[in-house]
Design a protein around this motif. Structure first.
Motif, PDB file in Angstrom:
ATOM      1  N   PHE A  12       0.845  -1.199   0.000  1.00 43.07           N
ATOM      2  CA  PHE A  12       0.000   0.000   0.000  1.00 43.07           C
ATOM      3  C   PHE A  12       0.880   1.249   0.000  1.00 43.07           C
ATOM      4  O   PHE A  12       1.962   1.270   0.605  1.00 43.07           O
ATOM      5  N   SER A  13       0.394   2.277  -0.676  1.00 38.76           N
ATOM      6  CA  SER A  13       1.140   3.536  -0.723  1.00 38.76           C
ATOM      7  C   SER A  13       1.098   4.216   0.649  1.00 38.76           C
ATOM      8  O   SER A  13       0.197   3.965   1.458  1.00 38.76           O
ATOM      9  N   GLU A  14       2.064   5.086   0.898  1.00 31.15           N
ATOM     10  CA  GLU A  14       2.110   5.805   2.176  1.00 31.15           C
ATOM     11  C   GLU A  14       0.876   6.671   2.371  1.00 31.15           C
ATOM     12  O   GLU A  14       0.394   6.830   3.493  1.00 31.15           O
ATOM     13  N   ARG A  15       0.351   7.220   1.294  1.00 35.00           N
ATOM     14  CA  ARG A  15      -0.854   8.052   1.397  1.00 35.00           C
ATOM     15  C   ARG A  15      -2.049   7.214   1.833  1.00 35.00           C
ATOM     16  O   ARG A  15      -2.830   7.615   2.693  1.00 35.00           O
ATOM     17  N   THR A  16      -2.180   6.029   1.239  1.00 32.29           N
ATOM     18  CA  THR A  16      -3.279   5.135   1.614  1.00 32.29           C
ATOM     19  C   THR A  16      -3.139   4.668   3.053  1.00 32.29           C
ATOM     20  O   THR A  16      -4.118   4.619   3.814  1.00 32.29           O
ATOM     21  N   ILE A  17      -1.925   4.324   3.450  1.00 31.82           N
ATOM     22  CA  ILE A  17      -1.680   3.877   4.823  1.00 31.82           C
ATOM     23  C   ILE A  17      -2.040   4.975   5.817  1.00 31.82           C
ATOM     24  O   ILE A  17      -2.659   4.727   6.860  1.00 31.82           O
ATOM     25  N   LEU A  18      -1.663   6.215   5.480  1.00 29.10           N
ATOM     26  CA  LEU A  18      -1.897   7.327   6.395  1.00 29.10           C
ATOM     27  C   LEU A  18      -3.384   7.619   6.560  1.00 29.10           C
ATOM     28  O   LEU A  18      -3.886   7.707   7.692  1.00 29.10           O
ATOM     29  N   PHE A  19      -4.105   7.750   5.455  1.00 29.58           N
ATOM     30  CA  PHE A  19      -5.503   8.192   5.531  1.00 29.58           C
ATOM     31  C   PHE A  19      -6.488   7.049   5.739  1.00 29.58           C
ATOM     32  O   PHE A  19      -7.534   7.243   6.372  1.00 29.58           O
ATOM     33  N   ARG A  20      -6.179   5.862   5.204  1.00 31.03           N
ATOM     34  CA  ARG A  20      -7.139   4.764   5.308  1.00 31.03           C
ATOM     35  C   ARG A  20      -6.972   3.964   6.593  1.00 31.03           C
ATOM     36  O   ARG A  20      -7.959   3.480   7.158  1.00 31.03           O
ATOM     37  N   PHE A  21      -5.752   3.837   7.064  1.00 34.88           N
ATOM     38  CA  PHE A  21      -5.500   2.998   8.231  1.00 34.88           C
ATOM     39  C   PHE A  21      -5.154   3.813   9.478  1.00 34.88           C
ATOM     40  O   PHE A  21      -5.819   3.697  10.503  1.00 34.88           O
ATOM     41  N   ALA A  22      -4.097   4.625   9.368  1.00 30.18           N
ATOM     42  CA  ALA A  22      -3.577   5.280  10.572  1.00 30.18           C
ATOM     43  C   ALA A  22      -4.484   6.393  11.082  1.00 30.18           C
ATOM     44  O   ALA A  22      -4.858   6.409  12.259  1.00 30.18           O
ATOM     45  N   LEU A  23      -4.840   7.321  10.203  1.00 26.82           N
ATOM     46  CA  LEU A  23      -5.573   8.500  10.651  1.00 26.82           C
ATOM     47  C   LEU A  23      -6.932   8.148  11.223  1.00 26.82           C
ATOM     48  O   LEU A  23      -7.359   8.717  12.227  1.00 26.82           O
ATOM     49  N   ARG A  24      -7.626   7.189  10.599  1.00 29.80           N
ATOM     50  CA  ARG A  24      -8.972   6.865  11.069  1.00 29.80           C
ATOM     51  C   ARG A  24      -8.940   6.324  12.498  1.00 29.80           C
ATOM     52  O   ARG A  24      -9.776   6.685  13.330  1.00 29.80           O
ATOM     53  N   ASN A  25      -7.980   5.452  12.801  1.00 31.64           N
ATOM     54  CA  ASN A  25      -7.880   4.936  14.163  1.00 31.64           C
ATOM     55  C   ASN A  25      -7.343   5.987  15.127  1.00 31.64           C
ATOM     56  O   ASN A  25      -7.710   5.995  16.304  1.00 31.64           O
ATOM     57  N   ALA A  26      -6.503   6.852  14.640  1.00 32.96           N
ATOM     58  CA  ALA A  26      -5.957   7.901  15.502  1.00 32.96           C
ATOM     59  C   ALA A  26      -6.998   8.966  15.838  1.00 32.96           C
ATOM     60  O   ALA A  26      -6.789   9.761  16.755  1.00 32.96           O
ATOM     61  N   LEU A  27      -8.100   8.988  15.115  1.00 30.83           N
ATOM     62  CA  LEU A  27      -9.127  10.000  15.367  1.00 30.83           C
ATOM     63  C   LEU A  27      -9.923   9.745  16.642  1.00 30.83           C
ATOM     64  O   LEU A  27     -10.621  10.642  17.120  1.00 30.83           O
ATOM     65  N   LEU A  28      -9.857   8.526  17.196  1.00 28.12           N
ATOM     66  CA  LEU A  28     -10.660   8.212  18.386  1.00 28.12           C
ATOM     67  C   LEU A  28     -10.386   9.149  19.564  1.00 28.12           C
ATOM     68  O   LEU A  28     -11.324   9.712  20.133  1.00 28.12           O
ATOM     69  N   PRO A  29      -9.139   9.351  19.970  1.00 27.60           N
ATOM     70  CA  PRO A  29      -8.913  10.306  21.071  1.00 27.60           C
ATOM     71  C   PRO A  29      -9.246  11.743  20.680  1.00 27.60           C
ATOM     72  O   PRO A  29      -9.653  12.540  21.529  1.00 27.60           O
ATOM     73  N   ILE A  30      -9.087  12.074  19.404  1.00 28.74           N
ATOM     74  CA  ILE A  30      -9.435  13.424  18.953  1.00 28.74           C
ATOM     75  C   ILE A  30     -10.934  13.649  19.059  1.00 28.74           C
ATOM     76  O   ILE A  30     -11.399  14.705  19.499  1.00 28.74           O
ATOM     77  N   VAL A  31     -11.707  12.634  18.662  1.00 34.75           N
ATOM     78  CA  VAL A  31     -13.168  12.715  18.778  1.00 34.75           C
ATOM     79  C   VAL A  31     -13.575  12.827  20.245  1.00 34.75           C
ATOM     80  O   VAL A  31     -14.520  13.548  20.600  1.00 34.75           O
ATOM     81  N   THR A  32     -12.860  12.123  21.121  1.00 39.34           N
ATOM     82  CA  THR A  32     -13.161  12.204  22.550  1.00 39.34           C
ATOM     83  C   THR A  32     -12.994  13.623  23.072  1.00 39.34           C
ATOM     84  O   THR A  32     -13.859  14.164  23.775  1.00 39.34           O
ATOM     85  N   VAL A  33     -11.876  14.243  22.725  1.00 41.53           N
ATOM     86  CA  VAL A  33     -11.622  15.623  23.161  1.00 41.53           C
ATOM     87  C   VAL A  33     -12.650  16.572  22.555  1.00 41.53           C
ATOM     88  O   VAL A  33     -13.159  17.472  23.232  1.00 41.53           O
ATOM     89  N   PHE A  34     -12.967  16.360  21.271  1.00 48.06           N
ATOM     90  CA  PHE A  34     -13.967  17.214  20.622  1.00 48.06           C
ATOM     91  C   PHE A  34     -15.317  17.070  21.313  1.00 48.06           C
ATOM     92  O   PHE A  34     -16.040  18.057  21.491  1.00 48.06           O
TER      93      PHE A  34
END
Length: 316
Positions: A223-245
Motif C-alpha cells: 500500500f502507498s504511504e498516502r493510503t496507509i496514512l488516511f485509510r488505516f492510521a488517521l482513522r484509528n488515531a481519530l478516536l482520542p481526537i473525537v473524545t476531546v472534541f
C-alpha cells in the motif's frame, strides 16, 4: 436495532446522573450566603412583598420540600422566571443559545480541523526543526489565558489598527458581513487556545499509530504511504481526537464566559456571568442545568462516533 437498544440503555443511565446533577446544583445554590427572596425582590422592597416572594418560591418551607417543589417544576418543564428579565428562564436562555453556538462551534470546527491536519503532517516529521517550533507554539497557545489573548487582540486590531470591531455581535446595520466582522476576534482567541491541543494530540496519536503492526503489514503488502496514512492510521488515531472534541462540544452551551465577557458577545456565557452578579437564582440554576444536559448528550454522541470510526467497537 443494536444501536436502538444501546441508545435506550444510555438514556436510562442518564436519568440517575441527571438527578445527581440537580441535587448538587440545588445544594450549592442554597448553600450560598444571602436571602434569595430578598435578593430577587430587591433590597428596598416592602417586607410583605418579600414574604410573598418567599412563599411563591416555597422558600418558607423546609429544605426537602423546597427540593420537591423545584423537582416538580423541572418535571413539568418549568425552570422558573428570571428576576432580572421578568420572563421565563427557558425563553431567556433560548435567546442566547444561538450566539454561543455560533462562536464556540466556529472556533471548535476551525481548531479541530486545522489542528488535526497540522498534527498529521507533523507526525511524519517528528524530531525535525519544524516539529520542534510548531510543538512549542502549540504548547504556548493553550497555555495563554484566553482573556489576556482577547485583550491583546482588541488592543492590536481594535485600538491601534482600528480594522475590526471589538465588542458586541453587530453594529445594528444587520447582514451576515457585519456579524462575521464581529466574530473574527473572539473566534481567533478561542481557536488559538483550542488549536494547540488538537495539534499536539493528533501529532502524537498518528505518530504512534504509524508504528503499529497492522500499519507495518499494510506497508509490506504494498500500500502507498498516502493510503496507509488516511485509510488505516488517521482513522484509528481519530478516536482520542473525537473524545476531546466531544468534551469540548459538551461545553458549547456553557459558553466561553471569559471570552464573551471580554468581547461583550451576547451569548450564554455572558448571560451566566450577569446572572451570577445579579444573584438571579432561577437563571443561574436553569443555565447550569442546560449545560449539564448538553454535556450528557455530547457524551452519547461521542460514543456513537466510535463504532463508525473503528469497526472493532460494538454497541453492547
Amino acid at each position: 436495532m443494536r444501536i436502538g437498544r444501546y441508545l435506550l440503555r444510555r438514556v436510562l443511565q442518564l436519568i440517575p446522573v441527571l438527578f445527581v446533577i440537580v441535587v448538587i446544583e440545588f445544594a450549592l445554590i442554597h448553600l450560598a450566603p444571602g436571602d434569595v427572596a430578598r435578593i430577587m425582590a430587591g433590597e428596598n422592597q416592602d417586607p410583605a412583598y418579600i414574604e410573598a416572594v418567599r412563599h411563591r418560591l416555597a422558600l418558607d418551607q423546609p429544605l426537602p420540600q423546597q427540593f420537591l417543589h423545584y423537582l416538580g417544576g423541572l418535571l413539568r418543564g418549568e425552570l422558573g422566571d428570571s428576576s432580572t428579565y421578568g420572563t421565563p428562564v427557558l425563553t431567556v436562555i433560548w435567546q442566547r443559545v444561538g450566539p454561543t453556538i455560533l462562536l464556540l462551534g466556529t472556533s471548535l470546527v476551525i481548531a479541530s480541523v486545522l489542528g488535526t491536519v497540522l498534527g498529521t503532517w507533523l507526525s511524519r516529521r517528528v524530531g525535525s526543526a519544524t516539529d520542534t517550533v510548531l510543538s512549542v507554539l502549540a504548547v504556548g497557545s493553550y497555555s495563554i489565558p484566553v482573556f489576556w489573548l482577547g485583550l491583546v487582540l482588541i488592543l492590536i486590531f481594535g485600538v491601534w489598527l482600528r480594522v475590526l470591531p471589538t465588542s458586541g455581535m453587530s453594529d445594528g446595520t444587520g447582514g451576515i458581513g457585519d456579524v462575521l466582522r464581529h466574530l473574527i476576534l473572539p473566534v481567533a482567541a478561542l481557536t488559538t487556545v483550542y488549536l494547540g491541543q488538537y495539534l499536539r494530540l493528533s501529532r502524537t496519536t498518528v505518530h504512534d499509530t504509524l508504528r503499529e503492526d497492522y500499519v507495518k503489514a499494510a506497508r509490506a503488502a504494498g500500500f502507498s504511504e498516502r493510503t496507509i496514512l488516511f485509510r488505516f492510521a488517521l482513522r484509528n488515531a481519530l478516536l482520542p481526537i473525537v473524545t476531546v472534541f466531544g468534551l469540548h462540544l459538551g461545553l458549547v452551551l456553557a459558553g466561553a464566559v471569559l471570552t464573551e465577557a471580554v468581547f461583550s458577545w451576547p451569548g450564554l456565557g455572558t448571560l451566566l456571568y450577569q446572572a451570577i452578579l445579579a444573584r438571579d437564582i432561577p437563571l443561574v440554576t436553569g443555565t447550569y442545568l442546560i449545560i449539564g444536559v448538553t454535556v450528557l448528550i455530547a457524551t452519547i454522541l461521542t460514543d456513537l462516533c466510535y463504532a463508525w470510526l473503528d469497526p472493532r467497537v460494538e454497541y453492547r
